[in-house]
Design a protein around this motif. Structure first.
Motif, PDB file in Angstrom:
ATOM      1  N   LEU A  94     -17.340  40.124 -23.360  1.00  0.00           N
ATOM      2  CA  LEU A  94     -16.035  40.199 -22.697  1.00  0.00           C
ATOM      3  C   LEU A  94     -16.149  41.117 -21.492  1.00  0.00           C
ATOM      4  O   LEU A  94     -16.663  42.246 -21.608  1.00  0.00           O
ATOM      5  CB  LEU A  94     -14.992  40.735 -23.672  1.00  0.00           C
ATOM      6  CG  LEU A  94     -13.598  41.016 -23.107  1.00  0.00           C
ATOM      7  CD1 LEU A  94     -12.943  39.722 -22.630  1.00  0.00           C
ATOM      8  CD2 LEU A  94     -12.736  41.697 -24.167  1.00  0.00           C
ATOM      9  N   SER A 151     -11.615  38.339 -18.877  1.00  0.00           N
ATOM     10  CA  SER A 151     -10.193  38.550 -19.135  1.00  0.00           C
ATOM     11  C   SER A 151      -9.860  40.025 -18.986  1.00  0.00           C
ATOM     12  O   SER A 151     -10.680  40.894 -19.287  1.00  0.00           O
ATOM     13  CB  SER A 151      -9.837  38.080 -20.547  1.00  0.00           C
ATOM     14  OG  SER A 151      -8.487  38.376 -20.857  1.00  0.00           O
ATOM     15  N   GLN A 193     -21.406  33.297 -25.507  1.00  0.00           N
ATOM     16  CA  GLN A 193     -20.037  33.244 -24.990  1.00  0.00           C
ATOM     17  C   GLN A 193     -19.828  34.290 -23.905  1.00  0.00           C
ATOM     18  O   GLN A 193     -20.166  35.468 -24.084  1.00  0.00           O
ATOM     19  CB  GLN A 193     -19.040  33.493 -26.124  1.00  0.00           C
ATOM     20  CG  GLN A 193     -17.585  33.552 -25.689  1.00  0.00           C
ATOM     21  CD  GLN A 193     -17.041  32.200 -25.270  1.00  0.00           C
ATOM     22  OE1 GLN A 193     -17.230  31.203 -25.953  1.00  0.00           O
ATOM     23  NE2 GLN A 193     -16.358  32.170 -24.131  1.00  0.00           N
ATOM     24  N   THR A 196     -16.585  35.688 -21.725  1.00  0.00           N
ATOM     25  CA  THR A 196     -15.134  35.668 -21.583  1.00  0.00           C
ATOM     26  C   THR A 196     -14.729  36.662 -20.510  1.00  0.00           C
ATOM     27  O   THR A 196     -15.068  37.842 -20.595  1.00  0.00           O
ATOM     28  CB  THR A 196     -14.439  36.023 -22.901  1.00  0.00           C
ATOM     29  OG1 THR A 196     -14.858  35.107 -23.923  1.00  0.00           O
ATOM     30  CG2 THR A 196     -12.925  35.948 -22.756  1.00  0.00           C
ATOM     31  N   THR A 211     -15.205  31.758 -17.601  1.00  0.00           N
ATOM     32  CA  THR A 211     -15.167  31.823 -19.058  1.00  0.00           C
ATOM     33  C   THR A 211     -15.706  30.532 -19.651  1.00  0.00           C
ATOM     34  O   THR A 211     -15.216  29.444 -19.339  1.00  0.00           O
ATOM     35  CB  THR A 211     -13.733  32.063 -19.548  1.00  0.00           C
ATOM     36  OG1 THR A 211     -13.305  33.360 -19.119  1.00  0.00           O
ATOM     37  CG2 THR A 211     -13.655  31.987 -21.060  1.00  0.00           C
TER      38      THR A 211
END
Length: 115
Positions: free
Chosen positions: A11, A114, A110, A112, A90
């Motif tokens: 993230l 944000s 992954q 992401t 993303t």
């Protein structure tokens, strides 16, 4: 059978950076091209960047100037440096190796973006 393992996802806030790695369990010198793909939810998998054995690179228009692909044959690893990330980045990122014979895919990592 050579395997590819991606790492480095996570993230990150918009405008941030990440570096993805794709480690091969064998010699990547036999791969004539290695690539990064990504797949966002509800979308098709798309090519992000590729690099040949000669070091020639190719990028999707959406990441040009922000992402840099590289490979270190001595470490049997490919990288994707991602800067100035935004929400459109993303996705699950996959590495792929092209060779004589079946191509090889990693399991994905992954990313992401944000706040």
């Amino acid at each position: 059978q050579v395997q590819l393992v991606e790492s480095g996802g996570g993230l990150v806030q918009p405008g941030g950076s990440l570096r993805l790695s794709c480690a091969a369990s064998g010699n990547i010198g036999s791969f004539y091209r290695m690539s990064w793909y990504r797949q966002a939810p509800g979308k098709q998998r798309e090519l992000v960047a590729s690099i040949t054995g000669n070091g020639d690179t190719n990028y999707a228009d959406s990441v040009k100037g922000r992402f840099t692909i590289s490979r270190d044959n001595a470490k049997n690893t490919m990288y994707l440096q991602m800067n100035t990330l935004n929400s459109d980045d993303t996705a699950v990122y996959y590495c792929k190796a092209d060779r004589i014979g079946p191509n090889i895919w990693g399991q994905g990592t992954q990313v992401t973006v944000s706040s």
